[in-house]
Design a protein around this motif. Sequence first.
Motif, PDB file in Angstrom:
ATOM      1  N   THR A   1       0.820  -1.207   0.000  1.00  0.00           N
ATOM      2  CA  THR A   1       0.000   0.000   0.000  1.00  0.00           C
ATOM      3  C   THR A   1       0.859   1.264   0.000  1.00  0.00           C
ATOM      4  O   THR A   1       2.017   1.240   0.444  1.00  0.00           O
ATOM      5  N   ASN A   2       0.265   2.350  -0.460  1.00  0.00           N
ATOM      6  CA  ASN A   2       0.964   3.642  -0.413  1.00  0.00           C
ATOM      7  C   ASN A   2       1.279   4.041   1.019  1.00  0.00           C
ATOM      8  O   ASN A   2       2.311   4.654   1.284  1.00  0.00           O
ATOM      9  N   GLU A   3       0.384   3.672   1.955  1.00  0.00           N
ATOM     10  CA  GLU A   3       0.619   3.985   3.367  1.00  0.00           C
ATOM     11  C   GLU A   3       1.911   3.333   3.847  1.00  0.00           C
ATOM     12  O   GLU A   3       2.757   3.983   4.469  1.00  0.00           O
ATOM     13  N   ILE A   4       2.098   2.060   3.535  1.00  0.00           N
ATOM     14  CA  ILE A   4       3.308   1.358   3.971  1.00  0.00           C
ATOM     15  C   ILE A   4       4.535   1.946   3.280  1.00  0.00           C
ATOM     16  O   ILE A   4       5.577   2.150   3.915  1.00  0.00           O
ATOM     17  N   ILE A   5       4.416   2.247   2.003  1.00  0.00           N
ATOM     18  CA  ILE A   5       5.545   2.844   1.279  1.00  0.00           C
ATOM     19  C   ILE A   5       5.943   4.172   1.911  1.00  0.00           C
ATOM     20  O   ILE A   5       7.124   4.410   2.192  1.00  0.00           O
ATOM     21  N   ASN A   6       4.970   5.038   2.175  1.00  0.00           N
ATOM     22  CA  ASN A   6       5.270   6.353   2.762  1.00  0.00           C
ATOM     23  C   ASN A   6       5.820   6.236   4.177  1.00  0.00           C
ATOM     24  O   ASN A   6       6.775   6.943   4.540  1.00  0.00           O
ATOM     25  N   LEU A   7       5.229   5.359   4.994  1.00  0.00           N
ATOM     26  CA  LEU A   7       5.721   5.184   6.362  1.00  0.00           C
ATOM     27  C   LEU A   7       7.130   4.596   6.364  1.00  0.00           C
ATOM     28  O   LEU A   7       7.969   4.975   7.179  1.00  0.00           O
ATOM     29  N   THR A   8       7.394   3.691   5.442  1.00  0.00           N
ATOM     30  CA  THR A   8       8.727   3.080   5.356  1.00  0.00           C
ATOM     31  C   THR A   8       9.766   4.122   4.970  1.00  0.00           C
ATOM     32  O   THR A   8      10.877   4.125   5.511  1.00  0.00           O
TER      33      THR A   8
END
Length: 188
Positions: free
Chosen positions: A2-9
């Motif tokens: 997800t974009n959320e995981i990409i951004n948080l990572t």
Amino acid sequence: MTNEIINLTKKVSSEFGFDPAVMLAFIEVETGGRGFDSSTGKIMIQFEPAWFKKKAAYAPSGLWNLNKVDVQSKEWPAFNDAFKKNENAAMESTSIGLGQIMGFHFKRLGFATVGEMWDHAKESLQNQIWQIAKFIDTDKNLKQAIKNKDWFTIAKIYNGSGFMDIARKYKREPYNISMQAAYNKYSK
């Protein structure tokens, strides 16, 4: 992923000085990019009966020792049965979240108890990503392998020296090959 995981990572990776593409590859290969089960909302787990047997001084047989699959609908009943018998041993014998970090690493991550580690991971994906980064940061060999993009060493340290044998047994692509491919995807 997800974009959320990409951004948080990307955010957590910058805190630790890690290449976000390496971290994303690590996350994708370890859990397919899922920290929580979409059908239940519970944190992803992998209960390990062999570890529970070592960690619990005594645990009568039950659902916990029948667990042989990595399907969430089977993991939770096995974990819950073990938890009733010995809470700390059950939590220490289970890998959790995006990074599938075993509970017995709670001190290494800076937590006073395994329950604190679990509570932290259950709060958010960002906390789970932070735990992965902290786990890497506290192992100089793993940290160096991450920086060098040494996929074989990363897989060996994180999944054990028998990771190639397991891949052959289950006819899966070895972790090092999967991580390299995922890294190539995320580094673009």
